[in-house]
Design a protein around this motif. Sequence first.
Motif, PDB file in Angstrom:
ATOM      1  N   LYS A  28       0.834  -1.205   0.000  1.00  7.31           N
ATOM      2  CA  LYS A  28       0.000   0.000   0.000  1.00  7.31           C
ATOM      3  C   LYS A  28       0.872   1.261   0.000  1.00  7.31           C
ATOM      4  O   LYS A  28       0.579   2.233  -0.711  1.00  7.31           O
ATOM      5  CB  LYS A  28      -0.922   0.007   1.221  1.00  7.31           C
ATOM      6  CG  LYS A  28      -1.998  -1.078   1.196  1.00  7.31           C
ATOM      7  CD  LYS A  28      -2.763  -1.108   2.508  1.00  7.31           C
ATOM      8  CE  LYS A  28      -3.742  -2.264   2.556  1.00  7.31           C
ATOM      9  NZ  LYS A  28      -4.427  -2.361   3.869  1.00  7.31           N
ATOM     10  N   VAL A  29       1.940   1.243   0.790  1.00  5.75           N
ATOM     11  CA  VAL A  29       2.848   2.386   0.868  1.00  5.75           C
ATOM     12  C   VAL A  29       3.541   2.615  -0.475  1.00  5.75           C
ATOM     13  O   VAL A  29       3.718   3.756  -0.918  1.00  5.75           O
ATOM     14  CB  VAL A  29       3.884   2.176   1.991  1.00  5.75           C
ATOM     15  CG1 VAL A  29       5.053   3.134   1.839  1.00  5.75           C
ATOM     16  CG2 VAL A  29       3.223   2.372   3.353  1.00  5.75           C
ATOM     17  N   ILE A  30       3.928   1.534  -1.130  1.00  2.68           N
ATOM     18  CA  ILE A  30       4.547   1.654  -2.457  1.00  2.68           C
ATOM     19  C   ILE A  30       3.570   2.293  -3.436  1.00  2.68           C
ATOM     20  O   ILE A  30       3.929   3.189  -4.213  1.00  2.68           O
ATOM     21  CB  ILE A  30       5.003   0.273  -2.967  1.00  2.68           C
ATOM     22  CG1 ILE A  30       6.181  -0.234  -2.124  1.00  2.68           C
ATOM     23  CG2 ILE A  30       5.398   0.342  -4.449  1.00  2.68           C
ATOM     24  CD1 ILE A  30       6.595  -1.664  -2.443  1.00  2.68           C
ATOM     25  N   PHE A  31       2.321   1.859  -3.388  1.00  2.11           N
ATOM     26  CA  PHE A  31       1.308   2.427  -4.285  1.00  2.11           C
ATOM     27  C   PHE A  31       1.096   3.912  -3.984  1.00  2.11           C
ATOM     28  O   PHE A  31       1.002   4.734  -4.905  1.00  2.11           O
ATOM     29  CB  PHE A  31      -0.012   1.662  -4.144  1.00  2.11           C
ATOM     30  CG  PHE A  31      -1.079   2.126  -5.076  1.00  2.11           C
ATOM     31  CD1 PHE A  31      -1.055   1.782  -6.422  1.00  2.11           C
ATOM     32  CD2 PHE A  31      -2.119   2.935  -4.620  1.00  2.11           C
ATOM     33  CE1 PHE A  31      -2.037   2.221  -7.296  1.00  2.11           C
ATOM     34  CE2 PHE A  31      -3.104   3.377  -5.489  1.00  2.11           C
ATOM     35  CZ  PHE A  31      -3.062   3.026  -6.827  1.00  2.11           C
ATOM     36  N   LEU A  32       1.030   4.263  -2.696  1.00  2.00           N
ATOM     37  CA  LEU A  32       0.857   5.665  -2.323  1.00  2.00           C
ATOM     38  C   LEU A  32       2.052   6.504  -2.769  1.00  2.00           C
ATOM     39  O   LEU A  32       1.892   7.658  -3.189  1.00  2.00           O
ATOM     40  CB  LEU A  32       0.670   5.784  -0.806  1.00  2.00           C
ATOM     41  CG  LEU A  32      -0.649   5.245  -0.255  1.00  2.00           C
ATOM     42  CD1 LEU A  32      -0.615   5.191   1.272  1.00  2.00           C
ATOM     43  CD2 LEU A  32      -1.822   6.099  -0.719  1.00  2.00           C
TER      44      LEU A  32
ATOM     45  N   LEU B 157      -4.248  11.432  -2.779  1.00  2.00           N
ATOM     46  CA  LEU B 157      -3.918  10.583  -1.625  1.00  2.00           C
ATOM     47  C   LEU B 157      -5.125  10.433  -0.702  1.00  2.00           C
ATOM     48  O   LEU B 157      -5.358   9.358  -0.141  1.00  2.00           O
ATOM     49  CB  LEU B 157      -2.732  11.171  -0.859  1.00  2.00           C
ATOM     50  CG  LEU B 157      -1.372  11.076  -1.564  1.00  2.00           C
ATOM     51  CD1 LEU B 157      -0.314  11.849  -0.788  1.00  2.00           C
ATOM     52  CD2 LEU B 157      -0.940   9.628  -1.738  1.00  2.00           C
ATOM     53  N   ILE B 158      -5.899  11.501  -0.528  1.00  2.00           N
ATOM     54  CA  ILE B 158      -7.118  11.420   0.292  1.00  2.00           C
ATOM     55  C   ILE B 158      -8.109  10.455  -0.345  1.00  2.00           C
ATOM     56  O   ILE B 158      -8.733   9.628   0.334  1.00  2.00           O
ATOM     57  CB  ILE B 158      -7.749  12.818   0.452  1.00  2.00           C
ATOM     58  CG1 ILE B 158      -6.863  13.711   1.321  1.00  2.00           C
ATOM     59  CG2 ILE B 158      -9.149  12.708   1.070  1.00  2.00           C
ATOM     60  CD1 ILE B 158      -7.303  15.158   1.366  1.00  2.00           C
ATOM     61  N   LEU B 159      -8.254  10.544  -1.654  1.00  2.00           N
ATOM     62  CA  LEU B 159      -9.200   9.677  -2.358  1.00  2.00           C
ATOM     63  C   LEU B 159      -8.743   8.220  -2.341  1.00  2.00           C
ATOM     64  O   LEU B 159      -9.541   7.312  -2.114  1.00  2.00           O
ATOM     65  CB  LEU B 159      -9.361  10.161  -3.808  1.00  2.00           C
ATOM     66  CG  LEU B 159      -9.946  11.565  -3.968  1.00  2.00           C
ATOM     67  CD1 LEU B 159      -9.941  11.983  -5.429  1.00  2.00           C
ATOM     68  CD2 LEU B 159     -11.349  11.631  -3.399  1.00  2.00           C
ATOM     69  N   VAL B 160      -7.449   8.005  -2.573  1.00  2.00           N
ATOM     70  CA  VAL B 160      -6.917   6.641  -2.562  1.00  2.00           C
ATOM     71  C   VAL B 160      -7.126   5.993  -1.202  1.00  2.00           C
ATOM     72  O   VAL B 160      -7.436   4.803  -1.096  1.00  2.00           O
ATOM     73  CB  VAL B 160      -5.417   6.639  -2.941  1.00  2.00           C
ATOM     74  CG1 VAL B 160      -4.790   5.274  -2.647  1.00  2.00           C
ATOM     75  CG2 VAL B 160      -5.244   6.981  -4.418  1.00  2.00           C
ATOM     76  N   ASP B 161      -6.991   6.818  -0.140  1.00  2.00           N
ATOM     77  CA  ASP B 161      -7.148   6.286   1.217  1.00  2.00           C
ATOM     78  C   ASP B 161      -8.565   5.783   1.475  1.00  2.00           C
ATOM     79  O   ASP B 161      -8.776   4.954   2.367  1.00  2.00           O
ATOM     80  CB  ASP B 161      -6.800   7.385   2.241  1.00  2.00           C
ATOM     81  CG  ASP B 161      -6.849   6.874   3.670  1.00  2.00           C
ATOM     82  OD1 ASP B 161      -6.084   5.940   3.985  1.00  2.00           O
ATOM     83  OD2 ASP B 161      -7.663   7.383   4.457  1.00  2.00           O
ATOM     84  N   GLN B 162      -9.535   6.243   0.685  1.00  2.00           N
ATOM     85  CA  GLN B 162     -10.907   5.763   0.852  1.00  2.00           C
ATOM     86  C   GLN B 162     -11.053   4.310   0.400  1.00  2.00           C
ATOM     87  O   GLN B 162     -11.945   3.594   0.846  1.00  2.00           O
ATOM     88  CB  GLN B 162     -11.871   6.638   0.039  1.00  2.00           C
ATOM     89  CG  GLN B 162     -11.918   8.087   0.469  1.00  2.00           C
ATOM     90  CD  GLN B 162     -12.472   8.262   1.862  1.00  2.00           C
ATOM     91  OE1 GLN B 162     -13.449   7.625   2.249  1.00  2.00           O
ATOM     92  NE2 GLN B 162     -11.853   9.136   2.638  1.00  2.00           N
ATOM     93  N   PHE B 163     -10.160   3.886  -0.482  1.00  5.12           N
ATOM     94  CA  PHE B 163     -10.279   2.543  -1.048  1.00  5.12           C
ATOM     95  C   PHE B 163      -9.120   1.619  -0.648  1.00  5.12           C
ATOM     96  O   PHE B 163      -9.284   0.408  -0.580  1.00  5.12           O
ATOM     97  CB  PHE B 163     -10.332   2.643  -2.584  1.00  5.12           C
ATOM     98  CG  PHE B 163     -11.419   3.545  -3.084  1.00  5.12           C
ATOM     99  CD1 PHE B 163     -12.735   3.115  -3.130  1.00  5.12           C
ATOM    100  CD2 PHE B 163     -11.143   4.847  -3.476  1.00  5.12           C
ATOM    101  CE1 PHE B 163     -13.753   3.943  -3.575  1.00  5.12           C
ATOM    102  CE2 PHE B 163     -12.145   5.690  -3.933  1.00  5.12           C
ATOM    103  CZ  PHE B 163     -13.455   5.231  -3.975  1.00  5.12           C
ATOM    104  N   ILE B 164      -7.953   2.214  -0.399  1.00  2.62           N
ATOM    105  CA  ILE B 164      -6.791   1.421   0.025  1.00  2.62           C
ATOM    106  C   ILE B 164      -6.378   1.918   1.405  1.00  2.62           C
ATOM    107  O   ILE B 164      -5.607   2.872   1.536  1.00  2.62           O
ATOM    108  CB  ILE B 164      -5.618   1.555  -0.967  1.00  2.62           C
ATOM    109  CG1 ILE B 164      -6.056   1.110  -2.365  1.00  2.62           C
ATOM    110  CG2 ILE B 164      -4.420   0.735  -0.506  1.00  2.62           C
ATOM    111  CD1 ILE B 164      -4.984   1.279  -3.417  1.00  2.62           C
TER     112      ILE B 164
END
Length: 277
Positions: free
Chosen positions: A8-12, A30-37
């Motif tokens: 997950k950190v690599i993807f972020l 990053l805020i949006l990605v955090d909703q799903f990952i």
Amino acid sequence: MDFYNILKVIFLGIVEGITEWLPISSTGHLILVDQFIKLDASSDFKEMFNVVIQLGAILAVVVLYFNKLNPFARNKSGIEKRETWSLWFKVVVACIPAGVLGILFDDFLEEHFHKFVPVAMMLILYGVLFIIVENRNKTMKPTTTTLNQLTYKTAFIIGLFQVLSLIPGTSRSGATIIGAMIIGCSRYVAAEFTFFLGIPVMFGASGVKILKFLLKGNSFGSPEIILLSIGTIVSFVVSILAIKFLMGYIKKHDFKVFGWYRIILGTIILIYWLTTL
């Protein structure tokens, strides 16, 4: 150490490296990605992580533009060294507005704007502005075509536009590039000056976030240090590729494609939000 957390950190880090320099909002993504990952960490750590991995993106700028930014370079003449110092002073002047307001309103912005709807609205709004500004500039020639032509007044005005980026979804690079182009800078000058503005801004923002993280009673153990290190390194590598792509792209193209991307993404986010109410 959770293997999936590392992935997950690599993807972020990849998301940060791409979106920090393209005018599409890294914080918003990053805020949006955090909703799903969902990163398996405390909310305090995730808030700090999203800012601190930007240091990797900044180091990419330092590496790529080291000679241009180094006033002590031996291969520079006396005039070139003075011009480099002048560039740094202009960067400092441009950073003052966002630096002051960012410190004063960080908690307020974090509480009220780090959410789906504000991010989506800012993505759409500045997407529309990119298209409007590019259409306007078709019939206008830029008055500032090199960094040396950039005045302190122009630098400060660009800094005022940078204040807009305190709202997630706006994009720091997006706000400053639009602002610079509105007041007569070429795309290339607008993009380069935006890169350089990011150096003190992101170092300062990272320092503030780390300090707030520690003042809340948190600490850095081995897992936190490893996650931050991985995210920063990935962000650094991807940022180098993203910067090279962007500077090559704008030599032949305008920014309208990024405007349409923002509008489409913002619309998808709003539809998703409405369907989950």
